[in-house]
Design a protein around this motif. Sequence first.
Motif, PDB file in Angstrom:
ATOM      1  N   ASP A  45       0.826  -1.200   0.000  1.00  0.00           N
ATOM      2  CA  ASP A  45       0.000   0.000   0.000  1.00  0.00           C
ATOM      3  C   ASP A  45       0.869   1.263   0.000  1.00  0.00           C
ATOM      4  OD1 ASP A  45      -2.455   1.224  -0.206  1.00  0.00           O
ATOM      5  OD2 ASP A  45      -2.735   1.384   1.962  1.00  0.00           O
ATOM      6  N   LEU A  46       1.916   1.247  -0.787  1.00  0.00           N
ATOM      7  CA  LEU A  46       2.788   2.407  -0.932  1.00  0.00           C
ATOM      8  C   LEU A  46       2.225   3.348  -1.986  1.00  0.00           C
ATOM      9  CD1 LEU A  46       6.268   0.628  -0.963  1.00  0.00           C
ATOM     10  CD2 LEU A  46       5.127   1.690   0.961  1.00  0.00           C
ATOM     11  N   ILE A  47       2.602   4.614  -1.896  1.00  0.00           N
ATOM     12  CA  ILE A  47       2.164   5.578  -2.901  1.00  0.00           C
ATOM     13  C   ILE A  47       3.375   6.071  -3.673  1.00  0.00           C
ATOM     14  CG2 ILE A  47       0.155   6.288  -1.573  1.00  0.00           C
ATOM     15  CD1 ILE A  47       1.697   8.846  -0.862  1.00  0.00           C
ATOM     16  N   ASP A  53       3.625  14.169  -3.096  1.00  0.00           N
ATOM     17  CA  ASP A  53       3.814  15.615  -3.235  1.00  0.00           C
ATOM     18  C   ASP A  53       2.484  16.340  -3.386  1.00  0.00           C
ATOM     19  OD1 ASP A  53       6.542  15.324  -2.996  1.00  0.00           O
ATOM     20  OD2 ASP A  53       6.914  15.318  -5.166  1.00  0.00           O
ATOM     21  N   ALA A  54       1.540  15.746  -4.109  1.00  0.00           N
ATOM     22  CA  ALA A  54       0.225  16.370  -4.278  1.00  0.00           C
ATOM     23  C   ALA A  54      -0.504  16.442  -2.939  1.00  0.00           C
ATOM     24  CB  ALA A  54      -0.595  15.597  -5.297  1.00  0.00           C
ATOM     25  N   LEU A  55      -0.459  15.371  -2.167  1.00  0.00           N
ATOM     26  CA  LEU A  55      -1.100  15.382  -0.852  1.00  0.00           C
ATOM     27  C   LEU A  55      -0.428  16.361   0.094  1.00  0.00           C
ATOM     28  CD1 LEU A  55      -1.799  11.585  -0.302  1.00  0.00           C
ATOM     29  CD2 LEU A  55      -3.475  13.399  -0.645  1.00  0.00           C
ATOM     30  N   LYS A  56       0.884  16.450   0.011  1.00  0.00           N
ATOM     31  CA  LYS A  56       1.626  17.378   0.860  1.00  0.00           C
ATOM     32  C   LYS A  56       1.208  18.821   0.559  1.00  0.00           C
ATOM     33  CE  LYS A  56       6.404  18.419   2.091  1.00  0.00           C
ATOM     34  NZ  LYS A  56       7.812  18.113   1.812  1.00  0.00           N
ATOM     35  N   ALA A  57       1.074  19.150  -0.724  1.00  0.00           N
ATOM     36  CA  ALA A  57       0.652  20.501  -1.117  1.00  0.00           C
ATOM     37  C   ALA A  57      -0.775  20.772  -0.660  1.00  0.00           C
ATOM     38  CB  ALA A  57       0.769  20.668  -2.625  1.00  0.00           C
ATOM     39  N   GLU A  58      -1.648  19.771  -0.782  1.00  0.00           N
ATOM     40  CA  GLU A  58      -3.032  19.933  -0.350  1.00  0.00           C
ATOM     41  C   GLU A  58      -3.112  20.155   1.156  1.00  0.00           C
ATOM     42  OE1 GLU A  58      -7.214  17.417  -0.455  1.00  0.00           O
ATOM     43  OE2 GLU A  58      -5.604  16.877  -1.844  1.00  0.00           O
ATOM     44  N   ILE A  59      -2.336  19.426   1.920  1.00  0.00           N
ATOM     45  CA  ILE A  59      -2.324  19.593   3.379  1.00  0.00           C
ATOM     46  C   ILE A  59      -1.810  20.981   3.760  1.00  0.00           C
ATOM     47  CG2 ILE A  59      -1.193  18.792   5.492  1.00  0.00           C
ATOM     48  CD1 ILE A  59      -1.448  15.937   4.322  1.00  0.00           C
ATOM     49  N   ALA A  60      -0.773  21.441   3.061  1.00  0.00           N
ATOM     50  CA  ALA A  60      -0.249  22.780   3.342  1.00  0.00           C
ATOM     51  C   ALA A  60      -1.308  23.842   3.076  1.00  0.00           C
ATOM     52  CB  ALA A  60       1.001  23.034   2.507  1.00  0.00           C
ATOM     53  N   ALA A  61      -2.061  23.678   2.000  1.00  0.00           N
ATOM     54  CA  ALA A  61      -3.119  24.639   1.687  1.00  0.00           C
ATOM     55  C   ALA A  61      -4.215  24.595   2.746  1.00  0.00           C
ATOM     56  CB  ALA A  61      -3.701  24.347   0.305  1.00  0.00           C
ATOM     57  N   LEU A  62      -4.573  23.397   3.186  1.00  0.00           N
ATOM     58  CA  LEU A  62      -5.596  23.267   4.231  1.00  0.00           C
ATOM     59  C   LEU A  62      -5.133  23.878   5.547  1.00  0.00           C
ATOM     60  CD1 LEU A  62      -6.913  19.674   3.492  1.00  0.00           C
ATOM     61  CD2 LEU A  62      -8.128  21.834   3.166  1.00  0.00           C
ATOM     62  N   ARG A  63      -3.863  23.695   5.882  1.00  0.00           N
ATOM     63  CA  ARG A  63      -3.340  24.303   7.118  1.00  0.00           C
ATOM     64  C   ARG A  63      -3.391  25.817   7.049  1.00  0.00           C
ATOM     65  NH1 ARG A  63       1.776  20.320   8.223  1.00  0.00           N
ATOM     66  NH2 ARG A  63       0.585  18.697   9.283  1.00  0.00           N
ATOM     67  N   ALA A  64      -3.056  26.363   5.878  1.00  0.00           N
ATOM     68  CA  ALA A  64      -3.113  27.814   5.709  1.00  0.00           C
ATOM     69  C   ALA A  64      -4.548  28.308   5.838  1.00  0.00           C
ATOM     70  CB  ALA A  64      -2.534  28.195   4.350  1.00  0.00           C
TER      71      ALA A  64
END
Length: 75
Positions: A45-47, A53-64
């Motif tokens: 179940d690796l990505i 990177d896409a999930l990381k960017a999405e999380i950063a946007a949500l945190r902001a």
Amino acid sequence: MQTQNPFLDEMAKLTTAAMGLAQFAGEEAKAAFRAQVDRIAAELDLIRREEFDALKAEIAALRAEIEALKAAKAQ
């Protein structure tokens, strides 16, 4: 370059055929290895890096967005 010796001509043809076969075998081995690695990655179940990177960017946007909402609420 062709020679007058038929034995040498046949040896050259055999060598060329053997090199082609070795190259094909190498490509087949690479394909089999990639398939095995993909199967193992799916089982674990690796990505892929792009998905990470896409999930990381999405999380950063949500945190902001959360920080902006907190700041708006505090005012």
